[in-house]
Scaffold this active site. Structure first.
Site: not given
Lengths: 407, 407
Positions: A175-177, A179-180
């Site tokens: 999820g973080d990646s 978004a990035g």
């Protein structure tokens, strides 16, 4: 290699990261991989992610990758004078990427309006769990929670009724990646409109939410719910609309993925497993029937695969030209001939680790202007003096800032 | 809204898609969401993905989303005259995106050199399973296989020894979509370098592989293998380095995600579940110990959660400010107040479906210049005449091409 040599399509772009953990640093990693000059602002104690995962000489090997191609500048954001110094840096940058809680930078005197006061055409990307406004904006942004809200967790599970175990986490911070990655795409889109002939010369703001980056990947899940009230359910190792396609057990306890979900491939597979009758079996004569009777079908395939070690299963499937692969772990990735050929697994010297570190290569591959790994994740503040000198600070000024605890 | 009105940062960009299924069309969906004019070339029988998933009036509702903001032009690539017509179109485009097998377009007379012959500064993105060269280049590119080779499948599983079930497929075509997203990022990066003041005016080629897009997300997996020979293993619903963080069962058969993996959050959770003694329990006094004894710890939390329905568990966790969420299905996504506030779940009129369709919103959100949903997935060839007229074909020419089976 100097930072001004050509090293990918983003050569000449300058990006300031005021980030920590995964999402903003992943965004700047891929901007840096494509050639941008990334300046990472870190507290004097360093980004907490430097302490994550296994260490050599007190340095995380993940950091070697996560911090590559970046210049590290320490700054104590709470110190008097920090905001002014940061604004002097921002004046020389095209882009700011940050992933603090919404509003936190503004409370430090670094709101969008203040940053644009010194650099009117600045492209700003905020990354947060839920976005910069709305009822959830102040909630803590844990990746696993964003993935569950975006809909990914529910579908990463065995079919209902198959097991009492919970749905699994995809084993990385997806999820973080994501978004990035969306932030990086948005940033470069904004730059193109700003800088092209006929463009508007204007800065833009990105408001990227982890939940929304995940939701954007959910293909037909929402349309199908809206039209039919259909709530898509997980299907374990299978795909819901075609068969056979699953992971099958082997004699040595491994899993073999086989995707024989077309009529000619199913023919070939049936012959290979010694059941040339299957394509004429009433249960399996069409894809629709194969999906309906998939449990029985997969059991027949597994009856074959579990008699043989994985290497033999793989050899036979390849020989019969049936799409298939072992489920790769780090070991198979590291030795895969295609990844080797494509330079996607690289041994990179890392002075902090004191030995070469295995890195993923640069994605996307741009054959006529490839991105490069110029250096590995730097020490905390390794580039503070160099970067401050570039914005005109003298050695004396820098010494003073250091003695005052600003840097 | 006309195609020239402002509708996001990529307004003014023209993209030609020669793609099918997921990866290239996903790439052009997000380029179109950001405002690009996307012209999709389809065979007269349409992209096979139009037949995927549930249908209304013979039209897939997924297509409403997957094809949105695109113009559909039919072209029989095997017909005499098709390549020449396509080159006339390419002359007017900034970008070509394609995801045929490597070399297939070149065999049709549409190699990179030929396309650049008519448009020297063209940005070309190839998307394939394994890349445009190397020993695997000609293998069939099934998404599930690329995900397994990239390392995602192995980690989407319960911990070794927990179950005999295979590792699960993330329930969407994540590998294809990731490849599409990396391609979009690369394309816009190339355009920025081409078009900016001081840029080089040069076209570039992207060579995006599904396997590599997945591998790029694998954070520390490869560095940790290289340094320690450590093969990362799946951890099911948990995260490997912090506890407690998992999905916990509730009385009504749902799953509640709780991320209480910091000392203050663990204190709060311990009190809430009626076990204020836990933070002083020898097994749980540090994160390291909590990870070591996570099975026992999670059982204590589950003893509490499974006594209550999910709504009550969620209410209590929110009241105590502990990061948590239900595992969302399509139903919870559609009614979530934050997604509503952020306009991330939209009802969009679709003339083919004959009723509004639920769409995900546009990601990333650009508040000062938002991308828009201008129209839903078009009918096959809906824009053929319009687009061919734009490149100077008369009504007579178009009728002739149609009668010859070219369009």
């Amino acid at each position: 290699m100097t930072i001004n040599a050509p090293h990918g399509p983003l050569t000449g772009l300058r990006v300031l990261e005021i980030g920590h953990f995964i999402a903003a640093p992943f965004c700047t990693r891929i901007l840096g991989d494509m050639g941008a000059d990334v300046i990472k602002i870190e507290p004097p104690e360093g980004d907490p992610v430097r302490g994550w995962g296994d260490q050599v000489n007190g340095h995380s090997v993940w950091w070697s990758l996560h911090g590559r191609n970046k210049r590290s500048v320490t700054l104590n954001l709470k110190a008097k004078g920090a905001a002014a110094l940061l604004l002097d840096l921002i004046r020389e940058c095209d882009v700011v990427v940050e992933n603090f809680r919404p509003g936190q930078l503004a409370r430090m005197g670094l709101g969008d309006d203040v940053m644009r006061g010194v650099r009117p055409d600045l492209v700003i990307s905020h990354i947060s769990g839920y976005g910069q406004d709305g009822p959830y904006r102040d909630r803590a942004a844990f990746g696993v929670i964003g993935e569950a809200i975006g809909g990914l967790r529910h579908l990463s599970d065995h079919a209902p009724g198959t097991t009492d175990l919970p749905p699994v986490r995809v084993g990385v911070s997806i999820g973080d990646s994501l978004a990035g990655l969306y932030a990086a795409f948005g940033i470069v889109s904004a730059l193109w409109q700003r800088d092209r002939a006929g463009g508007d010369g204007a800065g833009r703001t990105m408001d990227v939410a982890l939940t929304e980056a995940v939701l954007s990947m959910m293909e037909g899940v929402l349309p199908e719910y809206g039209a039919f009230g259909k709530v898509r359910q997980p299907t374990g190792s299978r795909i819901p609309t075609a068969a056979p396609s699953s992971a099958y057990p082997t004699a040595d306890g491994k899993w073999m993925l086989i995707a024989a979900n077309s009529a000619p491939l199913f023919d070939k597979l049936s012959k290979l497993i010694g059941r040339p009758d299957l394509p004429q079996d009433d249960r399996f004569t069409s894809n629709l029937l194969r999906v309906k009777n998939v449990v029985a079908l997969d059991e027949l395939i597994a009856d074959w695969s579990r008699q043989l070690p994985v290497a033999e299963v793989e050899r036979l499937l390849k020989e019969h030209d049936i799409p298939s692969t072992q489920v790769y772990t780090a070991a198979e990735i590291a030795s895969d001939p295609q990844f080797q050929h494509r330079n996607m697994v690289r041994r990179v010297d890392d002075p902090l680790i004191g030995q070469p570190v295995l890195h993923q290569g640069v994605v996307p591959h741009v054959p006529d202007n490839p991105g490069t790994i110029r250096w590995t994740g730097p020490a905390i503040g390794q580039h503070t003096d160099e970067v401050l000198a570039e914005i005109g600070r003298s050695a004396e000024d820098i010494a003073k800032l250091r003695s005052e605890g600003v840097i």
